[in-house]
Motif scaffolding. Structure first.
Motif, PDB file in Angstrom:
ATOM      1  N   MET A   1     -17.064 -37.899 -30.183  1.00  0.00           N
ATOM      2  CA  MET A   1     -17.161 -39.270 -30.243  1.00  0.00           C
ATOM      3  C   MET A   1     -18.502 -40.151 -29.388  1.00  0.00           C
TER       4      MET A   1
ATOM      5  N   VAL B   1      -8.111 -41.812 -24.271  1.00  0.00           N
ATOM      6  CA  VAL B   1      -8.229 -41.342 -24.629  1.00  0.00           C
ATOM      7  C   VAL B   1      -8.446 -40.028 -24.224  1.00  0.00           C
TER       8      VAL B   1
ATOM      9  N   GLY C   1      -4.490 -37.906 -21.671  1.00  0.00           N
ATOM     10  CA  GLY C   1      -5.427 -38.432 -22.597  1.00  0.00           C
ATOM     11  C   GLY C   1      -4.763 -38.385 -24.146  1.00  0.00           C
ATOM     12  N   ARG C   2      -5.036 -39.120 -25.400  1.00  0.00           N
ATOM     13  CA  ARG C   2      -4.512 -39.028 -26.388  1.00  0.00           C
ATOM     14  C   ARG C   2      -5.133 -40.006 -27.316  1.00  0.00           C
ATOM     15  N   LEU C   3      -5.293 -39.121 -28.368  1.00  0.00           N
ATOM     16  CA  LEU C   3      -5.902 -39.289 -29.806  1.00  0.00           C
ATOM     17  C   LEU C   3      -5.171 -40.412 -29.742  1.00  0.00           C
ATOM     18  N   HIS C   4      -5.906 -42.116 -30.270  1.00  0.00           N
ATOM     19  CA  HIS C   4      -4.698 -43.248 -30.837  1.00  0.00           C
ATOM     20  C   HIS C   4      -4.543 -42.644 -32.718  1.00  0.00           C
ATOM     21  N   THR C   5      -5.511 -41.789 -33.196  1.00  0.00           N
ATOM     22  CA  THR C   5      -4.606 -40.838 -33.919  1.00  0.00           C
ATOM     23  C   THR C   5      -3.203 -41.170 -34.374  1.00  0.00           C
ATOM     24  N   LYS C   6      -3.077 -39.709 -33.193  1.00  0.00           N
ATOM     25  CA  LYS C   6      -1.969 -39.332 -32.931  1.00  0.00           C
ATOM     26  C   LYS C   6      -0.819 -40.204 -32.800  1.00  0.00           C
TER      27      LYS C   6
ATOM     28  N   LEU D   1       1.913 -39.270 -30.152  1.00  0.00           N
ATOM     29  CA  LEU D   1       1.413 -39.543 -29.029  1.00  0.00           C
ATOM     30  C   LEU D   1       1.912 -41.109 -28.838  1.00  0.00           C
TER      31      LEU D   1
ATOM     32  N   GLN E   1     -10.559 -47.362 -31.068  1.00  0.00           N
ATOM     33  CA  GLN E   1      -9.434 -46.676 -29.577  1.00  0.00           C
ATOM     34  C   GLN E   1      -8.465 -48.191 -29.133  1.00  0.00           C
TER      35      GLN E   1
ATOM     36  N   GLU F   1      -5.871 -30.503 -29.017  1.00  0.00           N
ATOM     37  CA  GLU F   1      -5.333 -29.759 -27.312  1.00  0.00           C
ATOM     38  C   GLU F   1      -5.069 -28.591 -27.203  1.00  0.00           C
TER      39      GLU F   1
ATOM     40  N   ASP G   1     -10.395 -34.137 -34.134  1.00  0.00           N
ATOM     41  CA  ASP G   1      -8.982 -34.028 -34.597  1.00  0.00           C
ATOM     42  C   ASP G   1      -8.707 -35.907 -35.077  1.00  0.00           C
ATOM     43  N   GLY G   2      -9.807 -36.247 -34.277  1.00  0.00           N
ATOM     44  CA  GLY G   2      -9.643 -38.085 -34.346  1.00  0.00           C
ATOM     45  C   GLY G   2     -10.039 -38.868 -35.722  1.00  0.00           C
ATOM     46  N   ASP G   3     -11.113 -39.959 -35.368  1.00  0.00           N
ATOM     47  CA  ASP G   3     -11.193 -40.282 -36.427  1.00  0.00           C
ATOM     48  C   ASP G   3     -12.693 -41.024 -36.362  1.00  0.00           C
TER      49      ASP G   3
END
Ligand SMILES: Nc1nc2c(ncn2[C@@H]2O[C@H](COP(=O)(O)OP(=O)(O)OP(=O)(O)O)[C@@H](O)[C@H]2O)c(=O)[nH]1
Ligand SMILES: Nc1nc2c(ncn2[C@@H]2O[C@H](COP(=O)(O)OP(=O)(O)OP(=O)(O)O)[C@@H](O)[C@H]2O)c(=O)[nH]1
Ligand SMILES: [Mg+2]
Ligand SMILES: [Mg+2]
Lengths: 297, 309
Positions: B226, A106, A190-195, A198, A233, B279, B253-255
Motif C-alpha cells: 500500500m 488496516v 488490523g483488517r483490510l477493508h476488502t475483507k 472482518l 480504506q 495474515e 490481499d488488499g486492493d
C-alpha cells in the motif's frame, strides 16, 4: 534529470506577465504528486493556484509559494473541529459515563501504539483510562496493549486469544463504567477493508459496545506512507463504523501523508492527531499549517 | 473520471482506431494516460518518468503490427516492459555452502516482517529444511512474544534469549543465534528485526551491525504493497543503510495496485522474490511478475483490450 529537491529549496521562474514558466509549474506538480496527493487532487490544486495567481497577480517566487501554501491549507479546512472527544459524560465518580473511543484501521498502521499514546496524554491530564484489547487475533496483540497499559498507567481488559472481539469490547466498556474511569479506549485488530467478514465483525464490535454506552469517537489510523489506497480504506471504514477522526501516523519518516487531502474532503472527517514516533509522547494534534509547511519542505 | 486505464485509453484513443501506424502524437497521447494510471497505482513519480521514456522509445521504434491498432500496440509494449522490469533476472534463494543459511528481514515499522518470518519458516520446512527464528526486535513492545507465538504456529523453534520491549542487545542475539543453530543442526536462521525508518540513522546503523554480525546469505526488504511515493526514498535508504538482496511485497490481499513493486525494483534493481497475501501462515507465494503487471495497469482488462484486436 531534474533534481528532486524539495520545493522550499527550489527557484521558481516567473514570466513577465506574472505567470510561472513551464518548469516551475512542473516543479509544483512534482511536489504535490510526490507527497501522495494523487493525480486528480494535484490537478485541482494547480488549477486553483492558477486562478489565484491570475486574480491576485504575483511578482516574486515567495508570493507564489505563499499562495500555494494558502491554497493547500485552505483545502484542509482549518475551521474543522479537531478535538478528540475523550472526556467523560458527567462525573464518573458520581454516575457519569466514561467516554468511549474505538481505534480502527488496516494492518500495521499504528493502532495499538496510538491507543497507548492517547492513554498517556489523558493520564498526564489527570484522567483515568481503561484499555480494551479487542484484537484477539494477531499474535501477542493483547500483550502489546497490556505493556502499553503498564507503561502509561492504565488498566487493560484482556480477551483470550481467539475470543469474540465484540464481547471483549463490551466487557471493557462495562468494566470502565463500573470502575468509573474517564475514558475507555478500545484497540481493534488490523483488517483490510476488502475483507467483508472482518469488516462485518468490526461493525458488530461497535454495535455491541453501543448497547452499553455511546461511542464518542471512532479513530481511523492511517499510515503516512500509504498511497492512493488510503482513500479507499477511509471510505470503507467510514461506511462500516462511521469514522469521526483520522490519526496520521509515522509522520516522523520521509512520507508526507498527502492522501489526507482526499480523505478529509471526500469524507468530511478531519485529521485529528499525528504520530511522530514509537515513543509514548510521540502523539500531537494535527495542525494544517505545520503539516503543509512540512509537505512543502 | 474513468476508473480504469482501459476506459481512459479507449476514450482518448477512439480517433486512433483504423490508422495504420503509430505517430508520435498517438504515442504522446497514450503516454499521458499511462502516466496517470501509473501514478494512481502509486508508482513513484521519478520511476513513472523514466519508465514512460523507455516505453516511448520502444514504441517509436516498434515494428508496426498488422493485427493491433495503435492503442493496443502501445499497451502491449507497456505491459511487456512492466513484466520485464518486475521480473527481470528472477532467481532462487541463495543457500550457504556451510549451513546455516541466514536470512535477515528488514523494513519499515508494521510492514509485515514478523508475520513473514513465520511464513518463510514454514516454507523452508516444507522444502525439507530445519529453520529457526531469531528474535532480534528487542524494541517494539512484545515483538518477542509475537515471534514466539508465530514460531509455535509454524512449529519452528524460536531463539529468544532476551525479553525485548526495550531490554537486550539485538546484535548480540543475532550473533548468538548462529551458534545456537549450529548446535541444534538448524540449517536456516531467519532473523526478525525491529521496524525502522529510512531517516533513523541510529537504527539503520543497528541493522547494519546485525548484518555484520551474521553476514546474511539473503537480506530481504519487506515492503507494504500500500506504500505510495515514499517507496523510493525508503528503498534507497535501506539499500544504502543495510543493503538487501531481495524484496518481499506484503498485504497483496488488499486492493492496492501495488505500484511500489515497480518503484522498488526500478530503483534498486533487486528482484521481488515473494508475495505475502494474508495474515495466516499459508498466505504466501513466490512473486508473479505478470500478475503484478496487470494489477498495476488496472487488472486484466488491459490485456483483454489487446486481445480484442
Ligand atoms: N516511526 C513511527 N513508528 C510508529 C508510529 N506509530 C506506530 N509505529 C510503529 O509501527 C509499528 C506498528 O504499530 P502497531 O501499533 O503495532 O500497529 P497496529 O495498527 O496496531 O498493527 P496491527 O494491530 O498488527 O494491525 C510498530 O513498530 C510501532 O512501533 C509512528 O508514529 N512513527
Ligand atoms: N492482510 C495482511 N496482513 C498482513 C500481511 N502481512 C502482515 N500482515 C499484518 O500486518 C500487521 C503487521 O505485521 P507484522 O508482521 O507485525 O509487521 P512487522 O513489520 O513485524 O512490524 P514491526 O515489527 O512493528 O515493525 C499485522 O496485523 C499482520 O497480521 C499480509 O500479507 N496481508
Ligand atoms: Mg495492533
Ligand atoms: Mg515485527
Amino acid at each position: 534529470s531534474r533534481s528532486r529537491s524539495t520545493f522550499g529549496q527550489s527557484l521558481l521562474g516567473l514570466l513577465g506577465a506574472g505567470d510561472l514558466d513551464e518548469d516551475s509549474w512542473e516543479e509544483i506538480e512534482d511536489t504535490l504528486l510526490m507527497a501522495d496527493l494523487g493525480a486528480a487532487t494535484t490537478t485541482e490544486i494547480i488549477e486553483r493556484l492558477r486562478s489565484e495567481i491570475a486574480a491576485r497577480g504575483v511578482r516574486t517566487p515567495e508570493q507564489v509559494r505563499a499562495l500555494l501554501r494558502e491554497v493547500l491549507i485552505d483545502t484542509l479546512d482549518p475551521t474543522m473541529s479537531r478535538s478528540v472527544r475523550a472526556l467523560p459524560h458527567g462525573d464518573p465518580a458520581d454516575g457519569g459515563k466514561p467516554a468511549v473511543v474505538l481505534v480502527v484501521g488496516v494492518n500495521g498502521t499504528g493502532k495499538t501504539t496510538t491507543t497507548g499514546k492517547l492513554a498517556r496524554v489523558l493520564v498526564a491530564d489527570g484522567r483515568t483510562v481503561l484499555l480494551g484489547a479487542a484484537d484477539t487475533f494477531r499474535a501477542a496483540a493483547v500483550e502489546q496493549l497490556a505493556t502499553w497499559g503498564e507503561r502509561v498507567g492504565a488498566e487493560a481488559v484482556r480477551g483470550e486469544e481467539g475470543a469474540d472481539p465484540a464481547s471483549v469490547a463490551f466487557d471493557s466498556v462495562q468494566r470502565g463504567s463500573e470502575t468509573g474511569v474517564d475514558a475507555v479506549l478500545v484497540d481493534t485488530a488490523g483488517r483490510l477493508h476488502t475483507k467483508t467478514g472482518l469488516m462485518d465483525e468490526l461493525g458488530k464490535v461497535k454495535r455491541v459496545v453501543e448497547k452499553r454506552a455511546q461511542v464518542d469517537e471512532v479513530l481511523l489510523v492511517l499510515d503516512a506512507t500509504t498511497g492512493q489506497n488510503g482513500l479507499t480504506q477511509a471510505r470503507v471504514f467510514s461506511d462500516v463504523v462511521d469514522v469521526t477522526g483520522i490519526v496520521l501516523t509515522k509522520l516522523d519518516g520521509t512520507a508526507k501523508g498527502g492522501i489526507v487531502f482526499q480523505v478529509q474532503r471526500e469524507l468530511g472527517v478531519p485529521v485529528k492527531l499525528v504520530g511522530l514516533g514509537e515513543g509514548a509522547d510521540h502523539l500531537a494534534p494535527f495542525e494544517p499549517e505545520g503539516f503543509v509547511d512540512a509537505l512543502l519542505g | 473520471m474513468f476508473d480504469t486505464l482501459s476506459d481512459r485509453l479507449t476514450s482518448v484513443l477512439k480517433n486512433l482506431r483504423g490508422k495504420g501506424r503509430l505517430s508520435d502524437a498517438d504515442i504522446d497521447a497514450t503516454a499521458r494516460e499511462i502516466r496517470v494510471a501509473l501514478l494512481e497505482a502509486d508508482v513513484a513519480l521519478p520511476v513513472v518518468r523514466s519508465f514512460i521514456a523507455g516505453v516511448k522509445d520502444r514504441a517509436k521504434g516498434a515494428e508496426v503490427s498488422q493485427a493491433l491498432n495503435p492503442a493496443q500496440q502501445v499497451i502491449k509494449i507497456v505491459n511487456e516492459e512492466l513484466v520485464s522490469v518486475l521480473g527481470g533476472e528472477g532467481r532462487r534463494l541463495e543457500y550457504a555452502k556451510n549451513p546455516p543459511t541466514v536470512v535477515m528481514l528488514a523494513g519499515l515499522q508494521g510492514s509485515g516482517k514478523t508475520t513473514l518470518a513465520g511464513k518463510l519458516a514454514r516454507w523452508f520446512a516444507g522444502q525439507g529444511h530445519t529453520p529457526m527464528l531469531a528474535a532480534c526486535d528487542l524494541q517494539r513492545p512484545n515483538a518477542v512474544t509475537q515471534l514466539q507465538v508465530v514460531g509455535e504456529r509454524s512449529e519452528v523453534p524460536v531463539f529468544a534469549p532476551e525479553p525485548g520491549s526495550g531490554v537486550g542487545d539485538p546484535i548480540d542475539v543475532a550473533r548468538r543465534s548462529i551458534d545456537e543453530a549450529k548446535r541444534n543442526h538448524q540449517d536456516v536462521v531467519i532473523i526478525d528485526t525491529a521496524g525502522r525508518l529510512g531517516v533513523d540513522e541510529e537504527l539503520m546503523q543497528q541493522a547494519a551491525d546485525i548484518r555484520d554480525a551474521v553476514t546474511p546469505d539473503e537480506t530481504l526488504f519487506v515492503v507494504d504493497a500500500m506504500i505510495g511515493q515514499d517507496a523510493v526514498s525508503t528503498a534507497e535508504a535501506f539499500r544504502d543503510g543495510v543493503g538487501f538482496s531481495g524484496v518481499v511485497l506484503t498485504k497483496l490481499d488488499g486492493d492496492a495496485r501495488g505500484g511500489a513493486a515497480l518503484s522498488v525494483r526500478h530503483v534498486t534493481g533487486q528482484p521481488i522474490m515473494f508475495a505475502s497475501n494474508g495474515e495466516k501462515l499459508e498466505d504466501f507465494d513466490v512473486f508473479h511478475p505478470d500478475r503484478m503487471a496487470s494489477r498495476i495497469l488496472g487488472m486484466g482488462d488491459v490485456l483483454t483490450l489487446i486481445e480484442q484486436a
